[in-house]
Design a protein around this motif. Structure first.
Motif, PDB file in Angstrom:
ATOM      1  N   LYS A  20      -5.337  -2.218 -14.076  1.00 14.66           N
ATOM      2  CA  LYS A  20      -3.987  -2.351 -13.534  1.00 14.66           C
ATOM      3  C   LYS A  20      -3.933  -1.916 -12.072  1.00 14.66           C
ATOM      4  CE  LYS A  20      -1.724  -3.942 -17.099  1.00 14.66           C
ATOM      5  NZ  LYS A  20      -1.135  -5.312 -17.067  1.00 14.66           N
ATOM      6  N   THR A  21      -4.662  -0.853 -11.764  1.00  9.59           N
ATOM      7  CA  THR A  21      -4.673  -0.354 -10.392  1.00  9.59           C
ATOM      8  C   THR A  21      -5.399  -1.323  -9.467  1.00  9.59           C
ATOM      9  OG1 THR A  21      -4.687   1.901 -11.273  1.00  9.59           O
ATOM     10  CG2 THR A  21      -5.219   1.624  -8.947  1.00  9.59           C
ATOM     11  N   VAL A  22      -6.516  -1.873  -9.921  1.00  6.20           N
ATOM     12  CA  VAL A  22      -7.243  -2.853  -9.118  1.00  6.20           C
ATOM     13  C   VAL A  22      -6.391  -4.104  -8.916  1.00  6.20           C
ATOM     14  CG1 VAL A  22      -9.244  -4.387  -9.053  1.00  6.20           C
ATOM     15  CG2 VAL A  22      -9.523  -2.006  -9.763  1.00  6.20           C
ATOM     16  N   GLU A  23      -5.726  -4.534  -9.960  1.00  6.99           N
ATOM     17  CA  GLU A  23      -4.837  -5.692  -9.842  1.00  6.99           C
ATOM     18  C   GLU A  23      -3.764  -5.435  -8.788  1.00  6.99           C
ATOM     19  OE1 GLU A  23      -1.780  -8.338 -12.651  1.00  6.99           O
ATOM     20  OE2 GLU A  23      -2.590  -6.430 -13.368  1.00  6.99           O
ATOM     21  N   ASN A  24      -3.196  -4.245  -8.821  1.00  3.32           N
ATOM     22  CA  ASN A  24      -2.165  -3.888  -7.853  1.00  3.32           C
ATOM     23  C   ASN A  24      -2.732  -3.878  -6.430  1.00  3.32           C
ATOM     24  OD1 ASN A  24       0.536  -2.462  -7.143  1.00  3.32           O
ATOM     25  ND2 ASN A  24      -0.997  -1.007  -6.407  1.00  3.32           N
ATOM     26  N   PHE A  25      -3.883  -3.244  -6.245  1.00  6.00           N
ATOM     27  CA  PHE A  25      -4.516  -3.162  -4.930  1.00  6.00           C
ATOM     28  C   PHE A  25      -4.818  -4.555  -4.388  1.00  6.00           C
ATOM     29  CE2 PHE A  25      -8.384  -2.753  -2.316  1.00  6.00           C
ATOM     30  CZ  PHE A  25      -7.959  -1.822  -1.377  1.00  6.00           C
ATOM     31  N   LEU A  26      -5.350  -5.427  -5.241  1.00  9.20           N
ATOM     32  CA  LEU A  26      -5.725  -6.771  -4.801  1.00  9.20           C
ATOM     33  C   LEU A  26      -4.516  -7.630  -4.453  1.00  9.20           C
ATOM     34  CD1 LEU A  26      -8.709  -7.664  -7.157  1.00  9.20           C
ATOM     35  CD2 LEU A  26      -8.748  -6.903  -4.771  1.00  9.20           C
ATOM     36  N   LYS A  27      -3.388  -7.312  -5.033  1.00  5.41           N
ATOM     37  CA  LYS A  27      -2.174  -8.048  -4.670  1.00  5.41           C
ATOM     38  C   LYS A  27      -1.864  -7.842  -3.193  1.00  5.41           C
ATOM     39  CE  LYS A  27       1.096  -8.059  -7.668  1.00  5.41           C
ATOM     40  NZ  LYS A  27       2.236  -7.632  -8.534  1.00  5.41           N
ATOM     41  N   TYR A  28      -1.980  -6.602  -2.740  1.00  2.00           N
ATOM     42  CA  TYR A  28      -1.758  -6.310  -1.324  1.00  2.00           C
ATOM     43  C   TYR A  28      -2.853  -6.926  -0.456  1.00  2.00           C
ATOM     44  CZ  TYR A  28       1.729  -2.871  -2.808  1.00  2.00           C
ATOM     45  OH  TYR A  28       2.845  -2.265  -3.357  1.00  2.00           O
ATOM     46  N   VAL A  29      -4.089  -6.909  -0.953  1.00  2.00           N
ATOM     47  CA  VAL A  29      -5.206  -7.491  -0.212  1.00  2.00           C
ATOM     48  C   VAL A  29      -5.029  -8.994  -0.066  1.00  2.00           C
ATOM     49  CG1 VAL A  29      -7.684  -7.969  -0.273  1.00  2.00           C
ATOM     50  CG2 VAL A  29      -6.845  -5.680  -0.843  1.00  2.00           C
ATOM     51  N   ASN A  30      -4.765  -9.670  -1.174  1.00  2.00           N
ATOM     52  CA  ASN A  30      -4.639 -11.130  -1.160  1.00  2.00           C
ATOM     53  C   ASN A  30      -3.468 -11.602  -0.307  1.00  2.00           C
ATOM     54  OD1 ASN A  30      -6.872 -11.647  -2.821  1.00  2.00           O
ATOM     55  ND2 ASN A  30      -5.664 -11.355  -4.672  1.00  2.00           N
ATOM     56  N   ASN A  31      -2.419 -10.801  -0.252  1.00  2.00           N
ATOM     57  CA  ASN A  31      -1.248 -11.166   0.555  1.00  2.00           C
ATOM     58  C   ASN A  31      -1.335 -10.625   1.984  1.00  2.00           C
ATOM     59  OD1 ASN A  31      -0.064 -12.527  -1.598  1.00  2.00           O
ATOM     60  ND2 ASN A  31       1.060 -10.728  -2.301  1.00  2.00           N
ATOM     61  N   GLU A  32      -2.487 -10.022   2.317  1.00  2.00           N
ATOM     62  CA  GLU A  32      -2.764  -9.501   3.661  1.00  2.00           C
ATOM     63  C   GLU A  32      -1.749  -8.450   4.113  1.00  2.00           C
ATOM     64  OE1 GLU A  32      -3.249 -12.887   6.258  1.00  2.00           O
ATOM     65  OE2 GLU A  32      -5.255 -13.293   5.442  1.00  2.00           O
ATOM     66  N   ASP A  33      -1.212  -7.720   3.150  1.00  2.00           N
ATOM     67  CA  ASP A  33      -0.230  -6.679   3.474  1.00  2.00           C
ATOM     68  C   ASP A  33      -0.861  -5.484   4.172  1.00  2.00           C
ATOM     69  OD1 ASP A  33       2.108  -7.931   2.296  1.00  2.00           O
ATOM     70  OD2 ASP A  33       1.188  -7.518   0.350  1.00  2.00           O
ATOM     71  N   PHE A  34      -2.172  -5.276   3.980  1.00  2.00           N
ATOM     72  CA  PHE A  34      -2.831  -4.149   4.617  1.00  2.00           C
ATOM     73  C   PHE A  34      -3.240  -4.445   6.059  1.00  2.00           C
ATOM     74  CE2 PHE A  34      -4.250  -2.689   0.151  1.00  2.00           C
ATOM     75  CZ  PHE A  34      -3.154  -1.841   0.032  1.00  2.00           C
ATOM     76  N   ASN A  35      -3.140  -5.699   6.484  1.00  2.00           N
ATOM     77  CA  ASN A  35      -3.476  -6.045   7.861  1.00  2.00           C
ATOM     78  C   ASN A  35      -2.511  -5.360   8.823  1.00  2.00           C
ATOM     79  OD1 ASN A  35      -5.223  -7.723   6.519  1.00  2.00           O
ATOM     80  ND2 ASN A  35      -4.598  -9.602   7.554  1.00  2.00           N
ATOM     81  N   GLY A  36      -3.026  -4.550   9.712  1.00  2.00           N
ATOM     82  CA  GLY A  36      -2.180  -3.854  10.668  1.00  2.00           C
ATOM     83  C   GLY A  36      -1.679  -2.503  10.210  1.00  2.00           C
ATOM     84  N   VAL A  37      -2.032  -2.099   8.988  1.00  2.00           N
ATOM     85  CA  VAL A  37      -1.633  -0.788   8.481  1.00  2.00           C
ATOM     86  C   VAL A  37      -2.496   0.292   9.139  1.00  2.00           C
ATOM     87  CG1 VAL A  37      -1.760   0.676   6.423  1.00  2.00           C
ATOM     88  CG2 VAL A  37      -0.686  -1.566   6.286  1.00  2.00           C
ATOM     89  N   VAL A  38      -1.896   1.432   9.425  1.00  2.00           N
ATOM     90  CA  VAL A  38      -2.631   2.527  10.069  1.00  2.00           C
ATOM     91  C   VAL A  38      -2.957   3.627   9.052  1.00  2.00           C
ATOM     92  CG1 VAL A  38      -1.567   2.101  12.310  1.00  2.00           C
ATOM     93  CG2 VAL A  38      -0.517   3.752  10.737  1.00  2.00           C
ATOM     94  N   TYR A  39      -3.985   4.389   9.373  1.00  2.00           N
ATOM     95  CA  TYR A  39      -4.221   5.620   8.611  1.00  2.00           C
ATOM     96  C   TYR A  39      -3.207   6.631   9.114  1.00  2.00           C
ATOM     97  CZ  TYR A  39      -8.531   3.688   6.788  1.00  2.00           C
ATOM     98  OH  TYR A  39      -9.441   2.898   6.142  1.00  2.00           O
ATOM     99  N   HIS A  40      -2.308   7.034   8.235  1.00  2.00           N
ATOM    100  CA  HIS A  40      -1.188   7.864   8.666  1.00  2.00           C
ATOM    101  C   HIS A  40      -1.320   9.330   8.289  1.00  2.00           C
ATOM    102  CE1 HIS A  40       0.044   6.718   4.517  1.00  2.00           C
ATOM    103  NE2 HIS A  40       0.535   7.953   4.498  1.00  2.00           N
ATOM    104  N   ARG A  41      -2.397   9.677   7.584  1.00  4.20           N
ATOM    105  CA  ARG A  41      -2.528  11.079   7.188  1.00  4.20           C
ATOM    106  C   ARG A  41      -3.996  11.458   7.034  1.00  4.20           C
ATOM    107  NH1 ARG A  41       0.983  14.775   6.151  1.00  4.20           N
ATOM    108  NH2 ARG A  41       0.607  16.531   4.774  1.00  4.20           N
ATOM    109  N   LEU A  42      -4.319  12.611   7.571  1.00  4.68           N
ATOM    110  CA  LEU A  42      -5.661  13.162   7.445  1.00  4.68           C
ATOM    111  C   LEU A  42      -5.567  14.663   7.219  1.00  4.68           C
ATOM    112  CD1 LEU A  42      -8.793  13.281   7.796  1.00  4.68           C
ATOM    113  CD2 LEU A  42      -8.391  13.453  10.260  1.00  4.68           C
ATOM    114  N   VAL A  43      -6.200  15.124   6.165  1.00  7.00           N
ATOM    115  CA  VAL A  43      -6.390  16.562   5.959  1.00  7.00           C
ATOM    116  C   VAL A  43      -7.899  16.773   5.957  1.00  7.00           C
ATOM    117  CG1 VAL A  43      -5.956  18.556   4.500  1.00  7.00           C
ATOM    118  CG2 VAL A  43      -4.282  16.699   4.600  1.00  7.00           C
ATOM    119  N   THR A  44      -8.399  17.457   6.972  1.00  7.28           N
ATOM    120  CA  THR A  44      -9.831  17.587   7.187  1.00  7.28           C
ATOM    121  C   THR A  44     -10.545  18.098   5.937  1.00  7.28           C
ATOM    122  OG1 THR A  44      -9.478  18.013   9.538  1.00  7.28           O
ATOM    123  CG2 THR A  44     -11.595  18.689   8.616  1.00  7.28           C
TER     124      THR A  44
END
Length: 253
Positions: free
Chosen positions: A43-67
């Motif tokens: 289910k999680t992979v299906e969800n992730f691939l939905k965003y990938v296939n629709n190119e929703d991650f294009n232009g997304v930034v890394y918004h959080r880093l905890v070293t």
């Protein structure tokens, strides 16, 4: 049709236009590959691939880093002055099958809500299993960085400034950003340019040995709930009473 695809269809699991196992995350600072756990966390992979296939991650930034903890993205674009949340396709059911060890990718979610993950995900920079495998129903690990990918991820995670992963920024400039004397610009942020499916063979999981989440089988303690609305973005990470709490702040469009 191979036996694996038949089994997936029999289970009623649709992965959209592709049944990807390996994706490449292409960023402004380098690329790395992730092998997705198609069978273990469908289910999680299906969800992730939905965003990938629709190119929703294009232009997304890394918004959080905890070293030495997590590098997080999948939630926001940046237009040079403001952050904008990407559209969500709704929550995905929690699948805490695998352990949050170094090099794995997992879903971020709201505190005290195991099934609240949407688009945001993080890469475990260290072994976070002691906290994240059990807390809030367990955080769903749905893939693993492969090859020399963690060398790239470690480079992306070298400079933390006010919990942002930034490049081309000195300590003095970081202090100016925190005080407001300097305005954040897109050139300092790490942007995901594209997430590409490079191998749709769902049998590639056989080359991996993902660690099982065994803590989730133990009695679950009540999660720590934060009333703090501070922080920059959704899926905030705070340290309270020695227990890590992820919270994804709800946004309106």
């Amino acid at each position: 049709m191979n036996k694996l695809k038949m089994a997936v269809l029999a289970a009623g699991l649709s992965f959209g236009s592709a049944q990807a196992t390996i994706v490449e995350v292409q960023t402004t600072q380098g690329n790395f590959q992730i092998n997705l756990f198609d069978e273990g966390t469908p289910k999680t992979v299906e969800n992730f691939l939905k965003y990938v296939n629709n190119e929703d991650f294009n232009g997304v930034v890394y918004h959080r880093l905890v070293t030495d903890l997590v590098l997080q993205g999948g939630g926001y674009t940046f237009d040079g002055s403001t952050f904008k949340a990407i559209e969500s396709y709704g929550n995905v059911v929690n699948e805490p099958v695998y352990s949050n060890v170094r090099g794995t990718i997992a879903m971020a979610k709201l505190a005290n809500d195991p099934n609240s993950a949407t688009s945001q995900w993080f890469i475990n920079l260290s072994d976070n299993s002691a906290n994240l495998d059990l807390q809030n129903g367990g955080f769903t690990v749905f893939g693993q960085v492969i090859g020399n990918g963690m060398d790239v991820v470690d480079e992306l995670s070298k400079f933390e400034c006010n919990e942002y992963p930034l490049v081309n920024t000195t300590d003095e400039q970081c202090a100016d950003l925190k005080s407001g004397a300097l305005t954040l610009d897109a050139q300092r942020l790490i942007t995901i340019e594209h997430v590409a499916i490079i191998d749709s063979n769902t049998n590639t999981l056989g080359d991996l040995s993902p660690k099982e989440n065994t803590l989730i089988k133990e009695p679950v303690q009540p999660p720590v709930i934060s009333n703090d609305s501070g922080g920059s973005f959704g899926a905030l990470l705070t340290l309270m009473g020695g227990l890590l709490v992820f919270r994804r702040k709800r946004t309106t469009h």
